[in-house]
Each structure stands twice: as structure tokens, then as C-alpha cells.
Scaffold this motif. Structure first.
Motif, PDB file in Angstrom:
ATOM      1  N   LYS A 185      -5.599  23.309  12.818  1.00 32.70           N
ATOM      2  CA  LYS A 185      -5.461  22.128  11.965  1.00 32.70           C
ATOM      3  C   LYS A 185      -5.636  22.549  10.517  1.00 32.70           C
ATOM      4  O   LYS A 185      -6.605  23.219  10.169  1.00 32.70           O
ATOM      5  CB  LYS A 185      -6.516  21.082  12.354  1.00 32.70           C
ATOM      6  CG  LYS A 185      -6.361  19.745  11.648  1.00 32.70           C
ATOM      7  CD  LYS A 185      -7.353  18.744  12.186  1.00 32.70           C
ATOM      8  CE  LYS A 185      -7.213  17.397  11.484  1.00 32.70           C
ATOM      9  NZ  LYS A 185      -5.917  16.769  11.757  1.00 32.70           N
ATOM     10  N   MET A 186      -4.674  22.178   9.700  1.00 31.99           N
ATOM     11  CA  MET A 186      -4.715  22.538   8.293  1.00 31.99           C
ATOM     12  C   MET A 186      -5.972  21.973   7.632  1.00 31.99           C
ATOM     13  O   MET A 186      -6.377  20.843   7.867  1.00 31.99           O
ATOM     14  CB  MET A 186      -3.470  22.005   7.572  1.00 31.99           C
ATOM     15  CG  MET A 186      -2.191  22.731   7.954  1.00 31.99           C
ATOM     16  SD  MET A 186      -2.181  24.462   7.435  1.00 31.99           S
ATOM     17  CE  MET A 186      -2.102  24.259   5.654  1.00 31.99           C
ATOM     18  N   VAL A 236     -10.399  20.469  21.681  1.00 34.43           N
ATOM     19  CA  VAL A 236     -10.273  20.577  20.228  1.00 34.43           C
ATOM     20  C   VAL A 236      -9.593  19.306  19.744  1.00 34.43           C
ATOM     21  O   VAL A 236      -8.428  19.044  20.080  1.00 34.43           O
ATOM     22  CB  VAL A 236      -9.457  21.821  19.825  1.00 34.43           C
ATOM     23  CG1 VAL A 236      -9.359  21.918  18.305  1.00 34.43           C
ATOM     24  CG2 VAL A 236     -10.079  23.085  20.395  1.00 34.43           C
ATOM     25  N   GLN A 237     -10.318  18.483  19.000  1.00 34.83           N
ATOM     26  CA  GLN A 237      -9.802  17.182  18.589  1.00 34.83           C
ATOM     27  C   GLN A 237     -10.230  16.907  17.162  1.00 34.83           C
ATOM     28  O   GLN A 237     -11.425  16.841  16.866  1.00 34.83           O
ATOM     29  CB  GLN A 237     -10.338  16.104  19.537  1.00 34.83           C
ATOM     30  CG  GLN A 237      -9.681  14.748  19.375  1.00 34.83           C
ATOM     31  CD  GLN A 237     -10.032  13.816  20.528  1.00 34.83           C
ATOM     32  OE1 GLN A 237     -10.117  14.239  21.676  1.00 34.83           O
ATOM     33  NE2 GLN A 237     -10.247  12.549  20.233  1.00 34.83           N
ATOM     34  N   ASP A 238      -9.221  16.798  16.301  1.00 33.67           N
ATOM     35  CA  ASP A 238      -9.477  16.597  14.874  1.00 33.67           C
ATOM     36  C   ASP A 238     -10.381  17.719  14.356  1.00 33.67           C
ATOM     37  O   ASP A 238     -10.088  18.875  14.553  1.00 33.67           O
ATOM     38  CB  ASP A 238     -10.058  15.206  14.624  1.00 33.67           C
ATOM     39  CG  ASP A 238      -9.057  14.105  14.964  1.00 33.67           C
ATOM     40  OD1 ASP A 238      -7.853  14.351  14.803  1.00 33.67           O
ATOM     41  OD2 ASP A 238      -9.473  13.024  15.400  1.00 33.67           O
ATOM     42  N   GLU A 239     -11.498  17.353  13.711  1.00 30.96           N
ATOM     43  CA  GLU A 239     -12.335  18.394  13.127  1.00 30.96           C
ATOM     44  C   GLU A 239     -13.430  18.875  14.077  1.00 30.96           C
ATOM     45  O   GLU A 239     -14.273  19.677  13.708  1.00 30.96           O
ATOM     46  CB  GLU A 239     -12.978  17.887  11.838  1.00 30.96           C
ATOM     47  CG  GLU A 239     -13.959  16.748  12.030  1.00 30.96           C
ATOM     48  CD  GLU A 239     -14.575  16.309  10.712  1.00 30.96           C
ATOM     49  OE1 GLU A 239     -15.808  16.254  10.642  1.00 30.96           O
ATOM     50  OE2 GLU A 239     -13.815  16.047   9.757  1.00 30.96           O
ATOM     51  N   TYR A 240     -13.398  18.412  15.328  1.00 31.24           N
ATOM     52  CA  TYR A 240     -14.452  18.749  16.283  1.00 31.24           C
ATOM     53  C   TYR A 240     -13.922  19.646  17.397  1.00 31.24           C
ATOM     54  O   TYR A 240     -12.757  19.553  17.807  1.00 31.24           O
ATOM     55  CB  TYR A 240     -15.038  17.479  16.903  1.00 31.24           C
ATOM     56  CG  TYR A 240     -15.672  16.548  15.910  1.00 31.24           C
ATOM     57  CD1 TYR A 240     -16.963  16.768  15.438  1.00 31.24           C
ATOM     58  CD2 TYR A 240     -14.975  15.439  15.421  1.00 31.24           C
ATOM     59  CE1 TYR A 240     -17.554  15.905  14.521  1.00 31.24           C
ATOM     60  CE2 TYR A 240     -15.546  14.579  14.503  1.00 31.24           C
ATOM     61  CZ  TYR A 240     -16.841  14.816  14.054  1.00 31.24           C
ATOM     62  OH  TYR A 240     -17.418  13.971  13.136  1.00 31.24           O
ATOM     63  N   VAL A 241     -14.826  20.514  17.891  1.00 27.66           N
ATOM     64  CA  VAL A 241     -14.549  21.339  19.072  1.00 27.66           C
ATOM     65  C   VAL A 241     -15.704  21.138  20.046  1.00 27.66           C
ATOM     66  O   VAL A 241     -16.874  21.162  19.650  1.00 27.66           O
ATOM     67  CB  VAL A 241     -14.421  22.833  18.715  1.00 27.66           C
ATOM     68  CG1 VAL A 241     -14.082  23.658  19.959  1.00 27.66           C
ATOM     69  CG2 VAL A 241     -13.352  23.044  17.639  1.00 27.66           C
ATOM     70  N   THR A 281     -12.500  10.370  17.958  1.00 27.06           N
ATOM     71  CA  THR A 281     -13.057  11.191  16.880  1.00 27.06           C
ATOM     72  C   THR A 281     -12.580  10.661  15.530  1.00 27.06           C
ATOM     73  O   THR A 281     -12.456  11.400  14.568  1.00 27.06           O
ATOM     74  CB  THR A 281     -12.633  12.661  17.044  1.00 27.06           C
ATOM     75  OG1 THR A 281     -11.204  12.743  17.110  1.00 27.06           O
ATOM     76  CG2 THR A 281     -13.221  13.265  18.302  1.00 27.06           C
ATOM     77  N   ASP A 282     -12.311   9.372  15.488  1.00 33.45           N
ATOM     78  CA  ASP A 282     -11.728   8.770  14.295  1.00 33.45           C
ATOM     79  C   ASP A 282     -12.755   8.672  13.172  1.00 33.45           C
ATOM     80  O   ASP A 282     -13.912   8.317  13.386  1.00 33.45           O
ATOM     81  CB  ASP A 282     -11.204   7.368  14.653  1.00 33.45           C
ATOM     82  CG  ASP A 282     -10.403   6.766  13.523  1.00 33.45           C
ATOM     83  OD1 ASP A 282      -9.798   7.523  12.770  1.00 33.45           O
ATOM     84  OD2 ASP A 282     -10.401   5.532  13.399  1.00 33.45           O
ATOM     85  N   GLU A 283     -12.324   8.995  11.960  1.00 28.19           N
ATOM     86  CA  GLU A 283     -13.110   8.840  10.735  1.00 28.19           C
ATOM     87  C   GLU A 283     -14.486   9.495  10.838  1.00 28.19           C
ATOM     88  O   GLU A 283     -15.523   8.872  10.581  1.00 28.19           O
ATOM     89  CB  GLU A 283     -13.238   7.353  10.377  1.00 28.19           C
ATOM     90  CG  GLU A 283     -11.913   6.737   9.962  1.00 28.19           C
ATOM     91  CD  GLU A 283     -12.097   5.401   9.280  1.00 28.19           C
ATOM     92  OE1 GLU A 283     -13.243   4.919   9.234  1.00 28.19           O
ATOM     93  OE2 GLU A 283     -11.104   4.858   8.784  1.00 28.19           O
ATOM     94  N   ASN A 284     -14.491  10.748  11.239  1.00 25.24           N
ATOM     95  CA  ASN A 284     -15.715  11.555  11.220  1.00 25.24           C
ATOM     96  C   ASN A 284     -16.836  10.971  12.078  1.00 25.24           C
ATOM     97  O   ASN A 284     -18.016  11.084  11.748  1.00 25.24           O
ATOM     98  CB  ASN A 284     -16.227  11.739   9.784  1.00 25.24           C
ATOM     99  CG  ASN A 284     -15.194  12.390   8.896  1.00 25.24           C
ATOM    100  OD1 ASN A 284     -14.447  13.254   9.339  1.00 25.24           O
ATOM    101  ND2 ASN A 284     -15.143  11.962   7.647  1.00 25.24           N
TER     102      ASN A 284
END
Length: 1053
Positions: A185-186, A236-241, A281-284
Motif C-alpha cells: 500500500k502506497m 493485511v488490511q489498510d494500514e494494519y497487519v 479498519t475504517d478511519e484508523n
């Protein structure tokens, strides 16, 4: 609606006579046979201006797909062109993909049972190029930004990558878990071409690995998590693993935020989860569904802080069900278009009730049922005894609708199926709509309908859910208050699904189905553009204030949306976008939820749970730094309130206290208490309380080696060590700073693989005299071992930690002894048969040296040679067959032993007569042996002479009334044990190619030649004293047993 679908009801108008464009595409020729004998399936996709449809025919008689057709429309479904000649007339296609980043790029996969190929188009499916593959594709994963980057997962668990939209492929990694590979993810990963994947190591172990797209070598692999993880646990989803590691059957869940170090997820202490699923995992912020130790069909919802580490309870006992692929489906629905709004079905006193939240689970309430039914009759439904309940299942089929739907482009409008009453039911289901985000609901149909959004929610289309054929649909321009009926076909159609124009601005849709169960696909294009006579202007819009039962401050702001008026009948078009303005609200207690370790009491206040120590949150603090001292509350994530009670409820920053080390933990990275000899063991040290930066760590491995580190942070990746000897080691970790120290101990069992066992036992034993049994292991030191002995006819085993036992046999004849040796996850066994007699005598035999050259030292050979030696002895001496036993011993040089048994009728069981009788027989045999009269031919040219060996056991005849010959029997046992040890030492050289885990056929030391069967004795022969032993060598081979600790019991190989 009930009864005749054309019956008029209040709120509905009759058929307006304005029928939308109805065109039946001529695709019936795609299938040769009727669908009643086969399964007709359809895949469809919109590109920018084109509809592509792939139809397949599955023949149940042949159990395979026998035909496929590809169709293309460039006029939104008015006409279709068959493209079978473009892809190959005999090509059978299986899947259709459209690039998510470039709708002009199309990929088709062929049926792998026929061929393994793919077809690529760069012009919206007009032309194709075919490429052969050397692997079968099970699934594809397109890169979210790079249109030509694709990952392909094969049937043999290999992952391939392509940077040319499938024209060339390169192997990335083998043994990859299905659906456990992810693109980078960029902004989070260091490079765009990074791949996150889970690779299988063994049945119960996996690794989390990161790989470079075009260069996945061992040198370039990353291992973000130290140690093994549970299979199929990487997410692995958004900024979380997320990964999972089980220790002694207890799962530990780890999370990494923003690709930082992994930290165990902190659920309330006594949650004790059996299962955990990340829902959002929406919005941190994480929403996790956790099935706790006392739950079977429900899950509890937990919400996290921004780090994803600390969780608090949001809602208990949410209903779950199993999906079509065995996946868990939790009844939680996130409403589109309004952040923080969820619907959930909760089980209360064995009743399922629907609840709603507007602040990410901080507060929940029941839904108010409509005040009137479809026909205007009043509904008496009073909270909390009666409320509205909704089915919250979302369809996984893109061509059919689920039970509930909402859109980003239509905030506040929710369409759902359900019922009102004391609980949710599967019967009497109606369709309900809300225009104000769940505050007020209206009943729009009293049967199940699929309701679809047109023109970004400016209009709604309803199609009846029924197994009967239909020809009408319903259309509403005022958010479902009034409905008009339209006919979309002259012939009733069994509707299978609806394909909409891409995006949410749908004005053209295609209905597909069958005229009858024996007909082929019928595609009906419906263009709604002619119904709208103008484009929307600013006057057609109004403002709408989001609220929760009149409370406008939700998530700390007042939100005002711009929406189309319910009375406006116009086209919003593709240029329409949702606009929202917001104003801040002062913080109130409702903007804060309980912090980790705190629970909400009946008075609404958050207090520490009985297990929680508030000071614990400062334990990982570093002296000189600061930490946030919780007030028991934390602001709901993404809540934007300001001032108000913020100071009172917000955690206060304080100086870190100076603390002595406390709560020191020492574990292995695998979470086990065992290690393999010669392998790297990674020790992990954790400190719950104390200044980690100023606390030194000393780790004594227990084998004379120790290491000291200046602080805890320097050993975050673990401490590696290799043990050189088998044993139980006391590993000790000590943390020390200026205020004190703490020590923790780990007892580590270092083992090696048990390869072979041998049961050493005498071949013949005296009745009622003690016999020593010894299990010899290879290698001799393998760690902690348990011995299970099955002796004679005993139904219960003797279990020991020692490799030797003593026993007696009270019954003459053949007695069987089995020993099983358990070491680690392996169990091996060996078995011996012992001939038990009151009196006998034995002598050792030797052979001319040429026999050693032909001795392969295998059980079958010894059995055959034993038979030949016995026959040679009988021929040279005239000794009866039933009085002689012969066995060849394992190992080199070749040796054997013969046993003489008395004739009980002749000796009358008297010791004096027995001794004299055995002396006479012994003299006869030894005389023949000393005169070289015993010979046999092993093969042409190989003549073997049998001698009486110089090393001979004393006569084992019991000549006294009290059987005092037991000392002589012990002497023979010592000799046999010595030979057994020699056999084990020589074993691996003697039998090449053995598989000690599953296929080893162990050697036997029990190959005896027995007396003949008494039923076949010659006239005048006496009764047999020993049962037949000729087949002992083949029947009693030891067999290893491998224990597979996977819940499936013990298996013999």
C-alpha cells in the motif's frame, strides 16, 4: 404487496402505459441443450461503454463444463455479438476479468480441465490474444494502482506475478496459503512492488514473508514477524497487519499498525477468545468480532484505539451464521454514506433484535417500527417490547441484491427486508425504507423485493423476489413513497439477476433470466433515460440534517447534506456529487467511550474492571519521558468535538515514573517448550513494567553460555542460540536497573528425532522366573521418553520412564511382549515373542567365515537360514523336530543358538530324568558339531560348516525343585543385551534406505525354528512343548507409529 402482482394498493399507481425500451437479446443459440439437464451460468461485466457476457453450460451427466460463449454489446445491451470465433471456436472459457484501473483491458481464463491459457484484450473485448500457461490459475489479484501488475495463485499453491497484464509470468513463491497474499500500500510500504504473503512451513506452522515483485530471493525476503504464525492467519488490511500464534492451544493475536512492530492485541483480560475476525479498519480504527469462551453462535464486537492494540466492548452477542464457503458471517452492517453508523442483530434472551449506532458503537438503540402499515392502518408497536428488525445479509452475488442496501451517493436512504415485533423472524418479511438514516421507517412492500438504486438514488426500482415468472417492475421517484408499475417484457420471465451500469449513476440495466426452465438465457435491456424529461437544477435540491432522534451532534459535529427533493423528477447524472457541510460541537460525555481496562457501570460512568490496574499503562514508560495517564475514558475515534468536557475526560500527560523491572517474560518465538537439537532457538524477552531503556537483560541459556544486553529494546527481534546436546535446560532471564531486578525461568526440552527402537529380550525363559526386558534406542539420547509395555495377556500396559522392566511368565508357551516408545510427536514400537518352558538347555553356534560374506543381516534371511540349520542338525543327529529350536542372531559375525526341549511324557516332569535326558540330547548334538558333521549348502559352491561356539551359556536346565537355574538365565540375558547393543550400532550400515518415520520394518531377534505341529507328528512322537515359532520373524516385525497431533488421533503407518 400480496396476491395478484397487478392488484392496485394504496400508494401505488396502475400501469402507466409508458413501457421502457424492451429488447430480448438473441442468445438462445449459445446452448445446445436445455438447462434442465445442465447448470447454465453467466458472468457479466461493464467496461466504459461495453457489456461483456460469458455463458457456460455445465453438464451434470459429464460432471464438467461442455460449452461456453462470449457475448459483447456496444449499445448497452440492445444487441449482442457472439465472439466465439475471436477466442477460438472450441475454447471453453471459465472466468472473465476487467482491469480495475483500465476498463479497456480484459482478461479471460480458459477451463483448466481442457487447457491452461488466458486471452487478453486491450480494446474492451473486441479482439484477443491467446497466451499459453504452464500452470493453472485459481485466482487473480490486480494491483490497486498499476494496471498491468497482477498476482496469480495456482492449483499447486504457487504464486506468480506479471507486470505485463498476464503476457509473461514469473514465479514469486511456493507453498503460499490460499487468499493470503496482498499488494503493498502506497505510503505505508517502502516500495510499490512489495508483496505480503503467508507461506506454509509444516502442517501447523507458517511464516509471514514480504517479497519484491520481480526479485523474491532469500536475500531479498523480509520477515516482519519474528517466528512462526498459525496457518491461514495473515491479514493485511489498510494500514494494519494481523497474525495469530497459538501456544498450548491458546491463540494470541498480534497487530502491526503502519507497518510498525507487532504487538499482542489487548482484549479485556478474561475475554479468552475462541475465534476472532477483523470486521472493519475504517478511519484508523479496528472493529473486531470475537467469539469468547462461553459463546457458540454469537460474537462480541470490540473497538480499538488508533494503534489497533487496546480494545473495549462495543456490543455483546451479535448473531453469526456460516457463509456459502464455510466463512463466518457476523450480522453487522456498516451504512454507506454516513461515517460511524452501523446496524447489528443482537441476541437477547433467545430473541434476535436489530440495534443501531451513530457513534461507532459507543451507544446502541432499537429501531422504531413504522407507525402505519402499507395500507395506512396503524401499527401498535411500543419500544422496547416491540421494534423493527432487519435482515442484514449482503449478497456475495453481484447480480442479485441482498437483504439491505445503502449508497454513498444517497446518504440517509436505507432499504432493507425485515419484520416488526418482539424479534426478527424469517416469515412475514416485508421491505422497509428510511430516508432519515434510521429514525423513521416506512413499509413499502409486504413481500420480499429486490430494490435497486437508479441515478445515484434519485429513483428506486423494485423487482419481486419470487420463484414464479414475472413481467413487471416498480419504479419510485420519491424515496419509495409512491410506486408505479412498468412491464419490462411481454412474456413472463424467471429473473436470475440484474446487471447495472457501472457506478452509482445507473440509468440502464439488463435483466437476465429464462422464459422456462428449458429455455436459454434471455437478456432484457431497460433504458430509463426516456422516463426523465429534464436534468436537475439547484432548485431540485434541499438540505438535510443528520440526527439521532433529534440530536444533531453526532461524532462531534453537525452534518448537513445536500440531497434531491423527494418531489423532484429529474436526472442528476454522472456529474452529481454528494456535498456535506459540518459544524463543530462541544464535547459531551457521549463523545467518549470507556478506555481499555474500564467498564461502563449502570450509572453510565467508566470504572476500572476488577482485573485492571490503572498504573499498568505507565509500565512501558522510559524515565525522562512522558505518558498519557488515562481518566478511564477515551474519545471515540474520528470524533471531532472540541472544548466542552474535553479536559475532564482526556488522558493527562505525566512524567514517566521510575520503576524497578517487573513482569519479566521469557518465551521462545514459536511459543513452545521444546527445541530441536542443533537448530536455532529464538528467545523473546518482554518486560511489563520498568524503564526498558535503562534495564539490562542477562539471558543464561542453561548450558554454560550466557549473554547480557544493555536494554530491552536492543533485543526486540529475539536472542538466538543453538543447543549441542539433548536435555532439559533451565534458561534464565534477569532484568536489572538501579531500583531492582527480576528473574524469570523457562525450562526448555531439547530433543532429537527418535529413529529406531529395539526390544532386547531372551528367546526362551523359565516359567515363573524373572526376565529383564530392555528397549534400546537409536540415537540413545532423544530427550524425555515414555515407555509403554504390553506384557503377555495383560489388558493394561505398564508405563515407565526407564528403558528396562522385569517380569515373569506363569504360562508355558509363546508369550508376546510389545514396547512402545513415545518421544516428542513420534511413537515407535517393537515386539518380541518369548518361548516359556519349565526346562530347556541352549548352546551357541558359530559358522565357517564364508557365511558372513552372504549375510545381508535382514530378518527374512535369518528366518530361512534358521530353518536350514535346524534341518541340518536333525539330519546329522536324528533329534526329533519337536525338541529343537534354532534362531540366527542379528549382526556380524553370524551366530546362532539352539534350544533343546525335554520330552515331558518320557521324563515324567521329574528334574532328575529331565536333566539326564537333556544331557543325552546335548551330547549327541555337540558331538556332531565337533566332528563337523553339520553342514549345509547356501548356494552352489558355498558350503557352510556349523560349529559349537567357544562362547556358550551355561546349561539352562532347572535341575532343582525350586528352579534355582534363574542365575543361568540371567547370564544368557546379559549376553543377548550385549549383542543387541552391537546390532543397534551396526544397524544403519546394514539396511540402507530405511524410512524410520513411516516405512521402517524393524529387525527381529526372535527368528526361531520350532517343533513341528503336533497334528503332523510321526507315529510315536510326543506332544509338542512349544507352539510353532517359524513365522515369528515375519509376523512380529516392529512397526513405527507416528502420532499426528492435529485432532485426528493416532495413525499407524
Amino acid at each position: 404487496m400480496t396476491g395478484d402482482p397487478e392488484a392496485a394498493v394504496p400508494g401505488y399507481t396502475a400501469d402507466l402505459g409508458v413501457s421502457p425500451d424492451t429488447v430480448a437479446a438473441a442468445v438462445s443459440s449459445t446452448h445446445a441443450g436445455p438447462c434442465v439437464q445442465a447448470l447454465c451460468s453467466l458472468f457479466a461485466a461493464y467496461t466504459e461503454n461495453v457489456i461483456l457476457m460469458l455463458t457456460k453450460l455445465f453438464d451434470f451427466n459429464l460432471n464438467s463444463v461442455t460449452e461456453s460463449s462470449l457475448w459483447r454489446s456496444t449499445d448497452y445491451g440492445a444487441t449482442y455479438q457472439k465472439l466465439n470465433d475471436k477466442v477460438g471456436a472450441k475454447t471453453i472459457l471459465s472466468y472473465l476479468y476487467v482491469s480495475p484501473n483500465n476498463k479497456r483491458k480484459i482478461m479471460l481464463l480458459t477451463d483448466p480441465e481442457v487447457e491452461s491459457s488466458l486471452l487478453i484484450s486491450s480494446d474492451e473485448g473486441a479482439t484477443y490474444q491467446k497466451y499459453r500457461l504452464n500452470f493453472y490459475i485459481l485466482s487473480l489479484l490486480f494491483h490497486p494502482e498499476q494496471e498491468d501488475w497482477i498476482l496469480a495463485y495456482s492449483h499447486d499453491q504457487k504464486l506468480y506475478s506479471s507486470v505485463e497484464f498476464g503476457r509473461r509470468w514469473q514465479l514469486v513463491h511456493e507453498r503460499v496459503a490460499p487468499n493470503r497474499f496482498y499488494w503493498s500500500k502506497m505510503g505505508l510500504d517502502k516500495e510499490p512492488g512489495l508483496i505480503h504473503l503467508e507461506t506454509s512451513i509444516s502442517e501447523g506452522q507458517a511464516l509471514y514473508v514480504t517479497c519484491k515483485l520481480q526479485n523474491c530471493t532469500d536475500a531479498n525476503k523480509g520477515k516482519p514477524f519474528p517466528g512462526y504464525i498459525d496457518p491461514n492467519s495473515l491479514v493485511v488490511q489498510d494500514e494494519y497487519v494481523f497474525v495469530q500464534v497459538s501456544t498450548a492451544g491458546k491463540p494470541i493475536y498480534y497487530v502491526s499498525a503502519k507497518r510498525d512492530v507487532f504487538t499482542p492485541m489487548k482484549l479485556p483480560k478474561y475475554t479468552l477468545p475462541k475465534d476472532l475476525h477483523v470486521i472493519s479498519t475504517d478511519e484508523n480504527r479496528l472493529v473486531a468480532a470475537v467469539q469468547e469462551w462461553n459463546q457458540n453462535e454469537t460474537y462480541n464486537l470490540y473497538v480499538s484505539d488508533t494503534s489497533g492494540v487496546y480494545y473495549t466492548l462495543a456490543l455483546e452477542n451479535v448473531v453469526s451464521s456460516m457463509g456459502p464457503e464455510g466463512n463466518v458471517m457476523v450480522d453487522l452492517y456498516e451504512v454507506a454514506g454516513i461515517k460511524g453508523m452501523f446496524l447489528a442483530n443482537k441476541k437477547m434472551d433467545n430473541q434476535v433484535k436489530t440495534h443501531i449506532t451513530y457513534n461507532r458503537g459507543r451507544d446502541w438503540r432499537l429501531l422504531q417500527a413504522p407507525s402505519k402499515d402499507l395500507r395506512g392502518n396503524s401499527i401498535h408497536c411500543v419500544l422496547p417490547y416491540c421494534s423493527l428488525h432487519l435482515h442484514l445479509h449482503v449478497s456475495a452475488n453481484p447480480y442479485t441484491s441482498g437483504n439491505i442496501d445503502s449508497r454513498e451517493s444517497s446518504p440517509g436512504i436505507i432499504v432493507a427486508s425485515g419484520s416488526f415485533g418482539s424479534e426478527l423472524t424469517a416469515s412475514n418479511v416485508s421491505v422497509y425504507i428510511t430516508s432519515d438514516a434510521g429514525n423513521a421507517w416506512r413499509q413499502v412492500f409486504d413481500e420480499e423485493y429486490a430494490v435497486l438504486y437508479l441515478d445515484q438514488g434519485g429513483a428506486l426500482v423494485a423487482i419481486r423476489h419470487t420463484p414464479l415468472p414475472i413481467r413487471h417492475l416498480w419504479l419510485s421517484f420519491d424515496e419509495g413513497r409512491q410506486w408505479s408499475k412498468y412491464s419490462f417484457t411481454n412474456t413472463p420471465l424467471f429473473v436470475d439477476g440484474v446487471l447495472g451500469e457501472p457506478g452509482e449513476e445507473t440509468l440502464i440495466m439488463t435483466i437476465f433470466g429464462h422464459v422456462s426452465h428449458r429455455s436459454e438465457w434471455q437478456l432484457v435491456k431497460i433504458d430509463y433515460r426516456s422516463i426523465f424529461n429534464r436534468r436537475c437544477t439547484e432548485a431540485d435540491y434541499q438540505t438535510w440534517h443528520l440526527h439521532n432522534q433529534g440530536e444533531p451532534c453526532l461524532m462531534g459535529v453537525k452534518r448537513i447534506y445536500r440531497r434531491l427533493k423527494a418531489t423532484s423528477r429529474c436526472v442528476m447524472g454522472k456529474t452529481y456529487s454528494v456535498s456535506m457541510t459540518s459544524g463543530p460541537c462541544e464535547c459531551a460525555e457521549a463523545d467518549f467511550e470507556c478506555d481499555y481496562g474500564y467498564e461502563r457501570r449502570t450509572n453510565g460512568k467508566c470504572s476500572p474492571a476488577f482485573w485492571f490496574h490503572p498504573s499498568a499503562m505507565s509500565r512501558s514508560c522510559t524515565t525522562g519521558m512522558t505518558f498519557l495517564n488515562s481518566t478511564g475514558y477515551r474519545k471515540v475515534v474520528s470524533n471531532n468535538c472540541t472544548a466542552g468536557v474535553s479536559v475532564e475526560y482526556t488522558a493527562r500527560r505525566q512524567q514517566c515514573p521510575v520503576l524497578a523491572p517487573k513482569g519479566l517474560h521469557l518465551v521462545t518465538s514459536e511459543g513452545t517448550l521444546t527445541a530441536t537439537l542443533g537448530a536455532n532457538v529464538t528467545f523473546l524477552v518482554f518486560l511489563e513494567e520498568g524503564d526498558g531503556a535503562r534495564t539490562s537483560i542477562t539471558l543464561d541459556f542453561g548450558d554454560g553460555h550466557a549473554l547480557t544486553y544493555s536494554n530491552v529494546s536492543s533485543i526486540e527481534e529475539g536472542i538466538k542460540h543453538i543447543y549441542r546436546a539433548v536435555g532439559i535446560y533451565r534458561a534464565t532471564a534477569t532484568g536489572e536497573n538501579s531500583l531492582g531486578s527480576e528473574t524469570t525461568v523457562l525450562y526448555l526440552h531439547v530433543t532429537c528425532q527418535l529413529e529406531y527402537i529395539h526390544l532386547s529380550a531372551p528367546f526362551v525363559a523359565v516359567r515363573n522366573k524373572e526376565v529383564n526386558l530392555t528397549a534400546v534406542l537409536w540415537p540413545s539420547q532423544v530427550g524425555t521418553v515414555t515407555y509403554i509395555w504390553w506384557i503377555g495377556n495383560n489388558t493394561e500396559p505398564v508405563i515407565t520412564l526407564e528403558g528396562s522392566v522385569a517380569c515373569t511368565f506363569s504360562r508355558e508357551g509363546i508369550n508376546t511382549v510389545t514396547v512402545q516408545v513415545s518421544a516428542g510427536n513420534t511413537i515407535l514400537q517393537d515386539r518380541k515373542a518369548i518361548a516359556v518352558h519349565e526346562y530347556f538347555r541352549s548352546h551357541l553356534l558359530a559358522f565357517s567365515s564364508n557365511l558372513d560374506d552372504h549375510n545381508p543381516d535382514v530378518a527374512e534371511w535369518r528366518l530361512d537360514v534358521s530353518r536350514v540349520i535346524k534341518n541340518s542338525l536333525i539330519q546329522a543327529t536324528g533329534v526329533r523336530e519337536d525338541q529343537l529350536l534354532v534362531t540366527v542372531l542379528p549382526g556380524l559375525p553370524t551366530a546362532a543358538e539352539f534350544f533343546l526341549l525335554p520330552d515331558k511324557l518320557l521324563t515324567e516332569g521329574k528334574p532328575e530324568k529331565t536333566s539326564a535326558h537333556l544331557d543325552q540330547l546335548s551330547e549327541v548334538l555337540l558331538g556332531a558339531l565337533n566332528q563337523n558333521l553339520v553342514q549345509f549348502t547356501l548356494r552352489p559352491g558355498v558350503q557352510v560348516t556349523v560349529y559349537a561356539a567357544h562362547l556358550s551359556a551355561a546349561p539352562l536346565v532347572d535341575t532343582s525343585e525350586n528352579h534355582s537355574g534363574s542365575a543361568m538365565l540371567m547370564l544368557l540375558s546379559v549376553v543377548v543385551v550385549g549383542l543387541a547393543v552391537f546390532v543397534i550400532y551396526k544397524f544403519k550400515r546394514k539396511i540402507p534406505g530405511i524410512n524410520v518415520y513411516a516405512q521402517m520394518q524393524n529387525e527381529k531377534e526372535q527368528e526361531m525354528m520350532s517343533p513341528a505341529n503336533p497334528t503332523e507328528a510321526t507315529p510315536g512322537s510326543q506332544r509338542d512343548l512349544v507352539h510353532s515359532l517359524e513365522t515369528l520373524d515375519t509376523e512380529l516385525n516392529s512397526r513405527p507409529i507416528e502420532v499426528k497431533r492435529s485432532g485426528q488421533g493416532m495413525s499407524e503407518n
